[in-house]
Design a protein around this motif. Sequence first.
Motif, PDB file in Angstrom:
ATOM      1  N   SER A 170      49.868 -12.741  24.601  1.00  0.00           N
ATOM      2  CA  SER A 170      48.867 -13.501  23.854  1.00  0.00           C
ATOM      3  C   SER A 170      48.333 -14.676  24.665  1.00  0.00           C
ATOM      4  O   SER A 170      47.157 -15.035  24.554  1.00  0.00           O
ATOM      5  CB  SER A 170      49.447 -13.989  22.524  1.00  0.00           C
ATOM      6  N   ASN A 171      49.193 -15.294  25.479  1.00  0.00           N
ATOM      7  CA  ASN A 171      48.721 -16.355  26.364  1.00  0.00           C
ATOM      8  C   ASN A 171      47.690 -15.820  27.344  1.00  0.00           C
ATOM      9  O   ASN A 171      46.678 -16.478  27.630  1.00  0.00           O
ATOM     10  CB  ASN A 171      49.894 -16.970  27.130  1.00  0.00           C
ATOM     11  N   LEU A 172      47.947 -14.614  27.865  1.00  0.00           N
ATOM     12  CA  LEU A 172      47.000 -14.004  28.791  1.00  0.00           C
ATOM     13  C   LEU A 172      45.701 -13.664  28.083  1.00  0.00           C
ATOM     14  O   LEU A 172      44.606 -13.913  28.616  1.00  0.00           O
ATOM     15  CB  LEU A 172      47.615 -12.750  29.415  1.00  0.00           C
ATOM     16  N   THR A 173      45.802 -13.101  26.876  1.00  0.00           N
ATOM     17  CA  THR A 173      44.593 -12.789  26.103  1.00  0.00           C
ATOM     18  C   THR A 173      43.744 -14.035  25.902  1.00  0.00           C
ATOM     19  O   THR A 173      42.528 -14.026  26.157  1.00  0.00           O
ATOM     20  CB  THR A 173      44.972 -12.209  24.728  1.00  0.00           C
ATOM     21  N   TYR A 174      44.377 -15.095  25.434  1.00  0.00           N
ATOM     22  CA  TYR A 174      43.637 -16.320  25.145  1.00  0.00           C
ATOM     23  C   TYR A 174      43.069 -16.941  26.418  1.00  0.00           C
ATOM     24  O   TYR A 174      41.896 -17.330  26.452  1.00  0.00           O
ATOM     25  CB  TYR A 174      44.533 -17.320  24.432  1.00  0.00           C
ATOM     26  N   MET A 190      47.440  -5.247  39.391  1.00  0.00           N
ATOM     27  CA  MET A 190      46.620  -6.288  39.970  1.00  0.00           C
ATOM     28  C   MET A 190      47.447  -7.105  40.961  1.00  0.00           C
ATOM     29  O   MET A 190      48.572  -7.493  40.644  1.00  0.00           O
ATOM     30  CB  MET A 190      46.068  -7.211  38.878  1.00  0.00           C
ATOM     31  N   PRO A 191      46.914  -7.399  42.141  1.00  0.00           N
ATOM     32  CA  PRO A 191      47.666  -8.177  43.131  1.00  0.00           C
ATOM     33  C   PRO A 191      47.519  -9.676  42.898  1.00  0.00           C
ATOM     34  O   PRO A 191      47.448 -10.457  43.843  1.00  0.00           O
ATOM     35  CB  PRO A 191      47.015  -7.753  44.447  1.00  0.00           C
ATOM     36  N   ASN A 192      47.475 -10.057  41.643  1.00  0.00           N
ATOM     37  CA  ASN A 192      47.262 -11.465  41.272  1.00  0.00           C
ATOM     38  C   ASN A 192      48.282 -11.867  40.218  1.00  0.00           C
ATOM     39  O   ASN A 192      47.969 -11.938  39.024  1.00  0.00           O
ATOM     40  CB  ASN A 192      45.844 -11.671  40.719  1.00  0.00           C
ATOM     41  N   PRO A 193      49.517 -12.122  40.616  1.00  0.00           N
ATOM     42  CA  PRO A 193      50.564 -12.430  39.631  1.00  0.00           C
ATOM     43  C   PRO A 193      50.399 -13.809  39.013  1.00  0.00           C
ATOM     44  O   PRO A 193      49.840 -14.720  39.620  1.00  0.00           O
ATOM     45  CB  PRO A 193      51.847 -12.364  40.475  1.00  0.00           C
ATOM     46  N   ILE A 194      50.873 -13.921  37.780  1.00  0.00           N
ATOM     47  CA  ILE A 194      50.932 -15.208  37.092  1.00  0.00           C
ATOM     48  C   ILE A 194      52.383 -15.681  37.131  1.00  0.00           C
ATOM     49  O   ILE A 194      53.277 -15.008  36.633  1.00  0.00           O
ATOM     50  CB  ILE A 194      50.467 -15.082  35.624  1.00  0.00           C
ATOM     51  N   ARG A 195      52.599 -16.829  37.745  1.00  0.00           N
ATOM     52  CA  ARG A 195      53.972 -17.321  37.889  1.00  0.00           C
ATOM     53  C   ARG A 195      54.499 -17.897  36.577  1.00  0.00           C
ATOM     54  O   ARG A 195      53.721 -18.238  35.681  1.00  0.00           O
ATOM     55  CB  ARG A 195      54.033 -18.377  38.994  1.00  0.00           C
ATOM     56  N   ARG A 196      55.801 -17.966  36.468  1.00  0.00           N
ATOM     57  CA  ARG A 196      56.434 -18.590  35.309  1.00  0.00           C
ATOM     58  C   ARG A 196      56.301 -20.100  35.440  1.00  0.00           C
ATOM     59  O   ARG A 196      56.721 -20.691  36.452  1.00  0.00           O
ATOM     60  CB  ARG A 196      57.909 -18.213  35.229  1.00  0.00           C
ATOM     61  N   ALA A 197      55.688 -20.753  34.452  1.00  0.00           N
ATOM     62  CA  ALA A 197      55.461 -22.200  34.538  1.00  0.00           C
ATOM     63  C   ALA A 197      55.303 -22.775  33.142  1.00  0.00           C
ATOM     64  O   ALA A 197      54.564 -22.226  32.309  1.00  0.00           O
ATOM     65  CB  ALA A 197      54.223 -22.516  35.377  1.00  0.00           C
ATOM     66  N   VAL A 198      55.970 -23.868  32.880  1.00  0.00           N
ATOM     67  CA  VAL A 198      55.870 -24.553  31.593  1.00  0.00           C
ATOM     68  C   VAL A 198      54.449 -25.053  31.362  1.00  0.00           C
ATOM     69  O   VAL A 198      53.994 -25.176  30.225  1.00  0.00           O
ATOM     70  CB  VAL A 198      56.866 -25.731  31.539  1.00  0.00           C
ATOM     71  N   LEU A 199      53.741 -25.291  32.450  1.00  0.00           N
ATOM     72  CA  LEU A 199      52.374 -25.790  32.372  1.00  0.00           C
ATOM     73  C   LEU A 199      51.488 -24.899  31.501  1.00  0.00           C
ATOM     74  O   LEU A 199      50.625 -25.384  30.765  1.00  0.00           O
ATOM     75  CB  LEU A 199      51.795 -25.892  33.782  1.00  0.00           C
ATOM     76  N   GLY A 200      51.697 -23.590  31.591  1.00  0.00           N
ATOM     77  CA  GLY A 200      50.894 -22.664  30.791  1.00  0.00           C
ATOM     78  C   GLY A 200      51.119 -22.850  29.302  1.00  0.00           C
ATOM     79  O   GLY A 200      50.182 -22.784  28.505  1.00  0.00           O
ATOM     80  N   GLN A 201      52.378 -23.085  28.905  1.00  0.00           N
ATOM     81  CA  GLN A 201      52.688 -23.317  27.497  1.00  0.00           C
ATOM     82  C   GLN A 201      52.082 -24.632  27.023  1.00  0.00           C
ATOM     83  O   GLN A 201      51.596 -24.725  25.887  1.00  0.00           O
ATOM     84  CB  GLN A 201      54.203 -23.316  27.304  1.00  0.00           C
ATOM     85  N   GLU A 202      52.103 -25.635  27.886  1.00  0.00           N
ATOM     86  CA  GLU A 202      51.509 -26.921  27.529  1.00  0.00           C
ATOM     87  C   GLU A 202      50.017 -26.777  27.300  1.00  0.00           C
ATOM     88  O   GLU A 202      49.458 -27.349  26.348  1.00  0.00           O
ATOM     89  CB  GLU A 202      51.772 -27.941  28.645  1.00  0.00           C
ATOM     90  N   ALA A 203      49.349 -26.007  28.146  1.00  0.00           N
ATOM     91  CA  ALA A 203      47.899 -25.829  28.021  1.00  0.00           C
ATOM     92  C   ALA A 203      47.543 -25.109  26.728  1.00  0.00           C
ATOM     93  O   ALA A 203      46.652 -25.547  25.982  1.00  0.00           O
ATOM     94  CB  ALA A 203      47.360 -25.065  29.228  1.00  0.00           C
ATOM     95  N   THR A 204      48.234 -23.998  26.438  1.00  0.00           N
ATOM     96  CA  THR A 204      47.905 -23.247  25.230  1.00  0.00           C
ATOM     97  C   THR A 204      48.293 -24.006  23.970  1.00  0.00           C
ATOM     98  O   THR A 204      47.663 -23.836  22.916  1.00  0.00           O
ATOM     99  CB  THR A 204      48.591 -21.870  25.242  1.00  0.00           C
ATOM    100  N   TYR A 205      49.316 -24.846  24.049  1.00  0.00           N
ATOM    101  CA  TYR A 205      49.664 -25.698  22.900  1.00  0.00           C
ATOM    102  C   TYR A 205      48.492 -26.597  22.537  1.00  0.00           C
ATOM    103  O   TYR A 205      48.255 -26.882  21.354  1.00  0.00           O
ATOM    104  CB  TYR A 205      50.902 -26.531  23.235  1.00  0.00           C
TER     105      TYR A 205
END
Length: 354
Positions: A92-96, A295-310
Amino acid sequence: MLERQGYALKQIQQIFRMDAKVKSKQTIFNAEERGEIPKALRVPRGTGKVEARRWMTEQLPEIGKRFGFLSPELLAPEIVAVFTQKGGTLKSNLTYSFGRILALNGIRVLVIGLDTQGSVTNIALSQVKPESLDEFRKQRDAWGGLYHFLYQDGVALEDVIKKTDLPTLDIIPETGELAELERRLQGADGREAVFKKKLIPAIKGYDVVIFDNSPSWNQLVKNSLFCANTVISPVGCDLGTYEVLDTNMQTVKEFQETLSIDWRNFLMVPTLLEKTKLSQQIYGAYLSTYADSMMPNPIRRAVLGQEATYLRRSVLEYDPNSALASDYYDLVMSLWKRLVDGQKLAFANEGVSN
């Protein structure tokens, strides 16, 4: 970057990846003067007479149309289904994030929530917590979803579409009736094709429609896959996802073959990549095993992503200079190219066959 403060010129340049050598400050000022982008608010700077420009969130898509990094090159609306049978993969984070970054660039996007957990709705829309049951019932009655459009008389599609803070990003939210919708679809004639026959023709005015599915296998998922031109499947670079991926992909392949579906794109997005040896090895295995789709474009694990979607922001808005922002920029650029190229090839082949 608080919305009430707006976005300064430097932040605008960072969000849209502007090259200062090509698009200087004066270029942007000239575009503002000519009315090519919205006029910024003028905010006093310090105690002097100098004023700083600030653009609001709702103005960003107009700036994106002029100075963004994506061009609206689609030949027709693109229907995208985001699906994985494994939870916890940033689905869902990726969708959004994908939908929002498209919308920032002036591309008109409709997100349709199909997850009974309401994941993408919780990210995209601000919902006030009710203080009583009466208040809850009023809120619930004010929200409609796909069930109401498909199975209640007098409900138009625009009645169930909700606006977000970006004028180019709308959503049909998940509601409590999704379980009933699933039951209705089970008993419908041509049950996998209900969305394609009744929903898709009613959608007007959008460049991209994105279904956010639940991590399960049901008629809602099947309907979205059946009407999609592109399928995006996030896969975590972790052992739990790796163990079940082959089986999950086989389920999708059998469904595709049984119904003779010809997707323009089936794209797998590696997510939650870590620096550990195991995570890196799993990512490498994905690239070799699913070379045509991964896709050769991985999304790394990062708390920053959760902060942004929050905060209901993409990471490009929240922290445009971060490594995670670069991940999403690279991924969205690659995904957009695949969507555009897929359409061009499909329409060219149709022209040849005709």
